[in-house]
Design a protein around this motif. Structure first.
Motif, PDB file in Angstrom:
ATOM      1  N   UNK A 151      76.097 -46.165 -28.876  1.00 19.35           N
ATOM      2  CA  UNK A 151      77.475 -46.023 -29.358  1.00 19.35           C
ATOM      3  C   UNK A 151      77.932 -44.574 -29.316  1.00 19.35           C
ATOM      4  N   UNK A 152      77.007 -43.699 -29.662  1.00 20.20           N
ATOM      5  CA  UNK A 152      77.323 -42.269 -29.655  1.00 20.20           C
ATOM      6  C   UNK A 152      77.685 -41.820 -28.245  1.00 20.20           C
ATOM      7  N   UNK A 153      76.945 -42.329 -27.284  1.00 19.77           N
ATOM      8  CA  UNK A 153      77.195 -41.966 -25.890  1.00 19.77           C
ATOM      9  C   UNK A 153      78.558 -42.481 -25.444  1.00 19.77           C
ATOM     10  N   UNK A 154      78.895 -43.672 -25.912  1.00 22.14           N
ATOM     11  CA  UNK A 154      80.200 -44.247 -25.594  1.00 22.14           C
ATOM     12  C   UNK A 154      81.319 -43.433 -26.255  1.00 22.14           C
ATOM     13  N   UNK A 155      81.096 -43.044 -27.511  1.00 27.90           N
ATOM     14  CA  UNK A 155      82.083 -42.201 -28.202  1.00 27.90           C
ATOM     15  C   UNK A 155      82.266 -40.887 -27.450  1.00 27.90           C
ATOM     16  N   UNK A 156      81.162 -40.361 -26.915  1.00 30.29           N
ATOM     17  CA  UNK A 156      81.218 -39.098 -26.166  1.00 30.29           C
ATOM     18  C   UNK A 156      82.047 -39.235 -24.897  1.00 30.29           C
ATOM     19  N   UNK A 157      82.006 -40.408 -24.279  1.00 30.15           N
ATOM     20  CA  UNK A 157      82.840 -40.653 -23.096  1.00 30.15           C
ATOM     21  C   UNK A 157      84.313 -40.516 -23.480  1.00 30.15           C
TER      22      UNK A 157
ATOM     23  N   UNK B 219      79.396 -50.265 -20.676  1.00 28.82           N
ATOM     24  CA  UNK B 219      80.160 -49.676 -21.788  1.00 28.82           C
ATOM     25  C   UNK B 219      81.383 -50.530 -22.128  1.00 28.82           C
ATOM     26  N   UNK B 220      82.012 -51.087 -21.105  1.00 32.97           N
ATOM     27  CA  UNK B 220      83.160 -51.970 -21.381  1.00 32.97           C
ATOM     28  C   UNK B 220      82.687 -53.190 -22.186  1.00 32.97           C
TER      29      UNK B 220
END
Lengths: 247, 247
Positions: A151-157, B219-220
């Motif tokens: 999730x953190x990586x997704x937030x970083x995107x 991610x999606x």
């Protein structure tokens, strides 16, 4: 002294190598290319002292193949990826994750002290070792599970990749009118600085949050690029809470 | 000494008042509320010395009505809006624009020195006066036409309003996993800092620019919020240059 072997020669590996080098307490025993036969390279280094931690800093897709070659080691093996689970490392070894939450560029030095280091391990002693390693280079260490890290990586995107793209669009809009991108710099800095002390919800300004439909329609008409129009609309809708704030 | 009358009591007016007060060369003669009969308020101030510049710092919609009341003045009359044309001020008076390109919050002090001040006027002497006024509070003065300013304001919506909303989404994604928003702070700062020395095009990283469809799809799927999915898709498409970079 913590002895480290770095595998991979990309940006993360280079940055870690630089910051480890600056300490007196972390020794980078070797930096190995991830290409080819890793085992034989490690064996060639018989004279090198045994390492405490193998840090696999390679592309996400290569992590599994590299780690498989380390299936016999008694050292701790970690990768540095935001999106790859700890489970991608071979079962039966001491495994972990050492993920610096930052976007690294090549010719761009970085102050590691403020970079959050997200660590994960299955055994408490390994977690302690990673915590010690991390604390030698940063003031900001977080114990983060694989699920959280994803999730953190997704937030970083969103806050890095997508934000940078909005900078690009802003720059393009200026360029069309012969205005230099640098005029936006103070606004970009201040936008980032503001959320250090205030939630983004509170910091939100502009026509969307005011529901100022007159300005919104005028600005959409002003944009000629259909793609930018779509981005404008969807972000405006999202700000004006037409959607539920549910992940 | 430049004598200024501020009209409006909102954030921009307050910030200008504060920064003018710090100089020894700008005198804020009065701060008038934009509500009610402005003319009589000005006339009540007969004892006050005549001002060099009226600065109308009110909401966009109110500018015209306020300025109309100043149709008889011989002083320079400017507004502070990014999106309103100079033409919105009455014809026949000395008119101009004094637009600080920044997002102001109430309880948040700001260093004016770096804020770009965009000035516009019809006569060279008025432009000189605005340039003098601006140079007393900032190192960054730009002569910007109404047309340019409209684009600049639109660019600001992208790099400020929309960017801040991406911070909010990043924060919400973290919150779902009990990760504090503050973990994103160093990445947010670095993302902003990077484009001070590098174009956003060069600074772009992440799955979209790499065309890493595996990570993109994962991610999606990871996002449950349909709105976030849409934002993710459209920004990813835009980064991967599926659209023409035409304004």
């Amino acid at each position: 002294m913590i002895k480290v072997s770095l595998i991979g020669k990309g940006k993360v590996s280079q940055h870690l190598n630089n910051v480890f080098d600056k300490t007196n307490t972390i020794s980078v025993v070797e930096v190995l290319s991830s290409r080819g036969d890793l085992i034989s390279k490690i064996n060639q280094n018989n004279n090198a002292p045994q390492v405490d931690i193998y840090i696999i800093a390679v592309s996400d897709d290569a992590i599994h193949a590299v780690a498989t070659q380390l299936a016999q080691t008694k050292s701790l093996v970690v990768h540095t990826s935001g999106s790859v689970s700890i489970q991608m490392l071979p079962e039966g070894i001491r495994r972990g994750v050492f993920y610096p939450l930052q976007s690294f560029s090549e010719n761009c030095s970085i102050d590691f002290k403020e970079i959050p280091l997200c660590i994960e391990a299955e055994k408490q002693e390994d977690l302690n070792l990673l915590n010690n390693l991390a604390a030698l280079i940063t003031n900001s260490v977080f114990e983060i599970s694989s699920k959280q890290r994803k999730s953190l990586h997704l937030a970083a995107v969103f806050v890095n990749n997508f934000t940078n793209h909005l900078y690009q669009i802003g720059g393009n809009i200026c360029k069309q009118q012969n205005i230099p991108f640098s005029i936006l710099s103070p606004l970009i800095s201040e936008t980032a600085r503001k959320v250090e002390n205030m939630s983004p919800e509170k910091a939100q300004t502009g026509p969307a949050i005011r529901n100022d439909t007159k300005t919104i329609e005028a600005q959409i008409n002003q944009l000629e690029n259909e793609n930018y129009k779509k981005i404008y609309r969807i972000l405006t809708d999202s700000i004006s809470k037409k959607h539920e704030e549910k992940l």
